[in-house]
Design an enzyme around this catalytic site. Structure first.
Site, short mmCIF file in Angstrom:
data_model
loop_
_atom_site.label_atom_id
_atom_site.label_comp_id
_atom_site.label_asym_id
_atom_site.label_seq_id
_atom_site.Cartn_x
_atom_site.Cartn_y
_atom_site.Cartn_z
N ASP A 284 38.05 44.69 38.92
CA ASP A 284 39.09 44.70 39.95
C ASP A 284 39.57 46.15 40.12
O ASP A 284 39.24 47.04 39.33
CB ASP A 284 40.24 43.75 39.55
CG ASP A 284 41.12 43.39 40.74
OD1 ASP A 284 41.86 42.41 40.64
OD2 ASP A 284 41.03 44.07 41.78
C1 GLC Z 1 43.17 43.90 44.44
C2 GLC Z 1 43.11 42.46 43.97
C3 GLC Z 1 41.78 41.80 44.18
C4 GLC Z 1 41.10 42.39 45.40
C5 GLC Z 1 40.79 43.85 45.10
C6 GLC Z 1 40.15 44.56 46.30
O1 GLC Z 1 43.98 44.68 43.61
O2 GLC Z 1 43.53 42.19 42.65
O3 GLC Z 1 42.01 40.40 44.32
O4 GLC Z 1 39.88 41.69 45.66
O5 GLC Z 1 41.95 44.57 44.69
O6 GLC Z 1 41.07 44.62 47.34
#
Ligand code: GLC
Length: 728
Positions: A284
């Site tokens: 993430d």
């Molecule tokens: C964010 C979220 C995740 C998302 C990623 C890309 O912080 O936690 O759910 O897919 O970043 O945007």
């Protein structure tokens, strides 16, 4: 080996000058092996990196700027919806780099791309995974036509603390419901073949246990026992992998001391070894670097080493893999074999997606890409099926023709933006039908609609109350639309109370004092505390955050054109203080009287998981079993006749639960194991069946994930009935 390899490679390119990896007739694994053998270490490491591209509107991650566009990068998070810009970047990768490896463009298409359907928590309340799949398929096509090949969805984190903002994004409190809806989303996104032109890669997230965030606060520590990990939090992920999910996203949370993004047990032992996941894991947002703040890495080098060796194949945004992997390999802190494994996984997915052979997005005129009539119709149907009728005193709903003069009041009545909910991708409020618009259209010629905002979402400005009271006084019925802003749920949007803001409750009390009947419509991204509100209203419709066609669905239910059929996929606590409360809790040591509960609060929540009313009535016959006892290799068929005893057609979701009252490891009070929703005409009887497979439905995992199946007595619950049967 090489000779052999060359011989086999030549077999696919007899006399062709092109390298095997560019030959679309060669098997994927052959193309992967050939391409990997040609890559330099730098080219390999670049494939393990993801940057952002386009206008980054994710409020939690604003610090990222547009990175230097290296044509050999593995992936971008694509924040635009322009296929032409995306193709121009892809063209540089295909033509200006030595090997021409296409870039993967990912995005958060959580509940629609431009046509926005209800938030996933609402979708789960529809108990209609097929309809949810139709919506996901539409989202996949709109995404592909915008240059996005990969969605960071479905989010299948079990949500049992409604203070947590991301409870909106998952499919509620139950492992089986998250498993079924998550698998349906994976199959819909990825289509019959990943290489189909409108298929996108699915991404199971956030692996794993993110929803147990301490106190419902986001990004916090999660204490998860191995038993809970296996029997609750891993369940939807195993279903998603079995459904063929191409990617998985590692979570932010620390799992009892080993953060998800550095957790070899979950990422490699379970996901890649036991479940044989052949795709790849993406971290993430900056989760690799965050291992430092989580206290398991001294510096960026150690964070890099820990994440890669645990099983994270692609690094989102923080650039640590690019900065550190070459040195770590030199110092023999990371074996090249692990880098090769990660690269192979990413290449494999790109080949399977067809990206090497069809690297460019189809470019259609914008008006042909989005919001076509079928997309809107599907969104409207799903919105309607996800709404839950929670109260309907004396059948005040649907609004009868005698109640012609409708006062439509509240901060959400004319709102469009907030009906979309969090993670609304490229949804535009100008596309969304507000409740006022829906009601004016619906009641045209049947009644008059008078609108007043009454108050804002929060604050203490009561200056709008008088106008609201005025129109209420002249009406036959008040429809008050209360709830949450879209920013009050989603990422980093936890709230210390789930009660409606005081100003909204004060407005409702003021309108109640007019003596007019009040219908409450809620639009929110989490269960709300309704203890103070519920006695003041005649009816409550939980509309959730319904998306593009929200106004149409709400008006259709209030007018009676649509019979509500939603049932809660998450429990509504009586008060914030009652959290956590969910249906599949463990038995208390002292279940009698109110032992083990609060002195100052009754034991039951406002509404249990599975609760929802209809405009018709369904009666459940006596459940029957094909046998009173079965052996472990036999199936038991349970059946029940459900009759529509009311005066109008309706849809009923029949939920089947199992209890095991005495086992070697204590079991939840009851566990949802099967559900089915059907339309039933007035007077019609339908037989619903649940074929119990002991290994699937009666077994449970121990703390190592080993399935245990134990002889003994089991309870089967359906409707308000419980029957027992024995497993020999
Ligand atoms: C964010 C979220 C995740 C998302 C990623 C890309 O912080 O936690 O759910 O897919 O970043 O945007």
């Amino acid at each position: 080996m090489i000779g052999g390899a060359m011989l086999s490679l030549a077999a696919f390119s007899p006399g062709h000058p092109i390298p095997v990896y560019k030959n679309k007739n060669a098997p994927v694994e052959t193309r992967v092996a050939d391409l990997l053998s040609r890559m330099t270490l730098k080219e390999k490491i670049l494939q393990l990196n993801q940057y952002t591209l386009g206008n980054n509107n994710n409020v939690n991650n604003v610090e990222m700027k547009l990175n230097e566009m290296d044509p050999r990068i593995g992936s971008y998070i694509y924040f635009n919806d322009d296929p032409v810009f995306r193709n121009s970047v892809q063209k540089r990768a295909m033509e200006n780099s030595r090997l021409g490896i296409p870039i993967l463009f990912g995005a958060d298409v959580i509940h629609g791309f431009r046509t926005i359907y209800p938030i996933p928590l609402a979708v789960a309340c529809s108990w209609n995974p097929d309809l949810s799949g139709e919506a996901c398929r539409i989202a996949a096509k709109e995404a592909r036509l915008s240059g996005v090949d990969w969605t960071f969805s479905p989010m299948i984190d079990i949500g049992r603390d409604p203070r947590w903002g991301r409870v909106a994004e998952g499919y509620g409190e139950d492992p089986y419901a998250n498993a079924v809806f998550g698998a349906a989303a994976v199959k819909a996104y990825q289509g019959k073949r990943l290489s189909d032109p409108y298929s996108v890669l699915a991404c199971l997230k956030h692996y794993v246990g993110y929803g147990v965030s301490e106190g419902g606060r986001d990004y916090r520590y999660t204490d998860i026992s191995p038993q809970a990990l296996w029997e609750t939090y891993l369940v939807p992920y195993q279903a998603g992998i079995e459904a063929g999910a191409a990617t998985v996203m590692s979570a932010f949370n620390d799992i009892s001391g080993i953060p998800a993004t550095a957790n070899h047990y979950t990422l490699t032992d379970i996901l890649k070894n036991r479940w044989q996941h052949q795709g790849f894991v993406v971290a993430d947002w900056r989760a690799v670097e965050q291992l430092i703040s989580q206290g398991v890495a001294r510096d960026k080098q150690e964070a890099t080493q820990k994440a890669l060796m645990a099983g994270v194949d692609m690094d989102m945004l923080d650039n640590l893999y690019l900065e550190n992997l070459e040195q770590l390999i030199k110092e023999k802190k990371v074996p090249l074999s692990r880098v090769d494994d990660a690269v192979k996984r990413i290449l494999r997915v790109k080949f399977m997606l067809g990206l090497f052979d069809r690297p460019y997005a189809e470019v259609l005129p914008e008006k042909e890409r989005y919001l076509n009539s079928q997309s809107r119709e599907t969104s409207a149907r799903l919105a309607a099926e996800s709404m839950v009728l929670l109260k309907n005193k004396e059948g005040i709903l649907p609004l009868s023709v005698s109640r012609k003069k409708i006062a439509l009041i509240g901060p959400l009545a004319k709102d469009s933006l907030d009906l979309m909910g969090s993670w609304s991708s490229h949804g535009s409020e100008t596309d969304v039908e507000s409740i006022v618009e829906g009601m004016v259209k619906e009641f045209n010629g049947k009644g008059t609609i008078k609108y007043a905002r009454g108050c804002d979402f929060e604050g203490n400005d009561q200056s709008g109350f008088n106008e609201a009271v005025q129109i209420a006084g002249k009406s036959d019925v008040v429809v008050i639309c209360l709830g949450e802003k879209k920013t009050w749920s989603g990422e980093n949007a936890s709230r210390s109370t789930i009660a409606l803001p005081q100003i909204q409750r004060d407005l409702l009390a003021k309108l109640k004092s007019t003596g007019k009947p009040v219908v409450l419509v809620l639009s929110n991204g989490r269960p709300l505390e309704l203890a103070e509100v519920e006695p003041n209203v005649e009816a409550i419709l939980e509309a959730w955050q319904p998306g593009t066609s929200g106004g149409d669905a709400i008006a259709g239910i209030l007018s009676g054109r649509i019979n509500p059929s939603g049932k809660l996929a998450i429990t509504f606590p009586l008060t914030t203080g009652q959290i956590p409360v969910y249906y599949n809790m463990r038995q208390s040591a002292r279940p009698y009287r109110e032992m083990g509960n609060y002195q100052d609060l009754t034991v039951n929540p406002q509404y249990w998981f599975g609760y929802g009313l209809s405009y018709t009535t369904f009666s459940y016959g006596k459940v029957s079993l094909s046998a009173p006892e079965i052996s472990r290799n036999q199936h038991l068929t349970a059946s029940i006749t459900v009759s529509n005893t009311g005066g109008r057609a309706g849809k009923e979701a029949v939920l089947w639960y199992i209890s095991d009252r005495a086992a070697s490891i204590s079991r939840p009070l009851k566990e949802l194991k099967h559900f089915e929703k059907r339309a039933i005409a007035p007077g019609e009887k339908q037989i619903f069946r649940f074929e119990i497979d002991p290994l699937r439905d009666l077994s449970f995992p121990d703390s190592n994930g080993k399935r245990l199946l134990e002889a003994g007595e089991y309870e089967l619950h359906v409707g308000d009935q419980t029957v027992t049967f024995k497993l020999k």
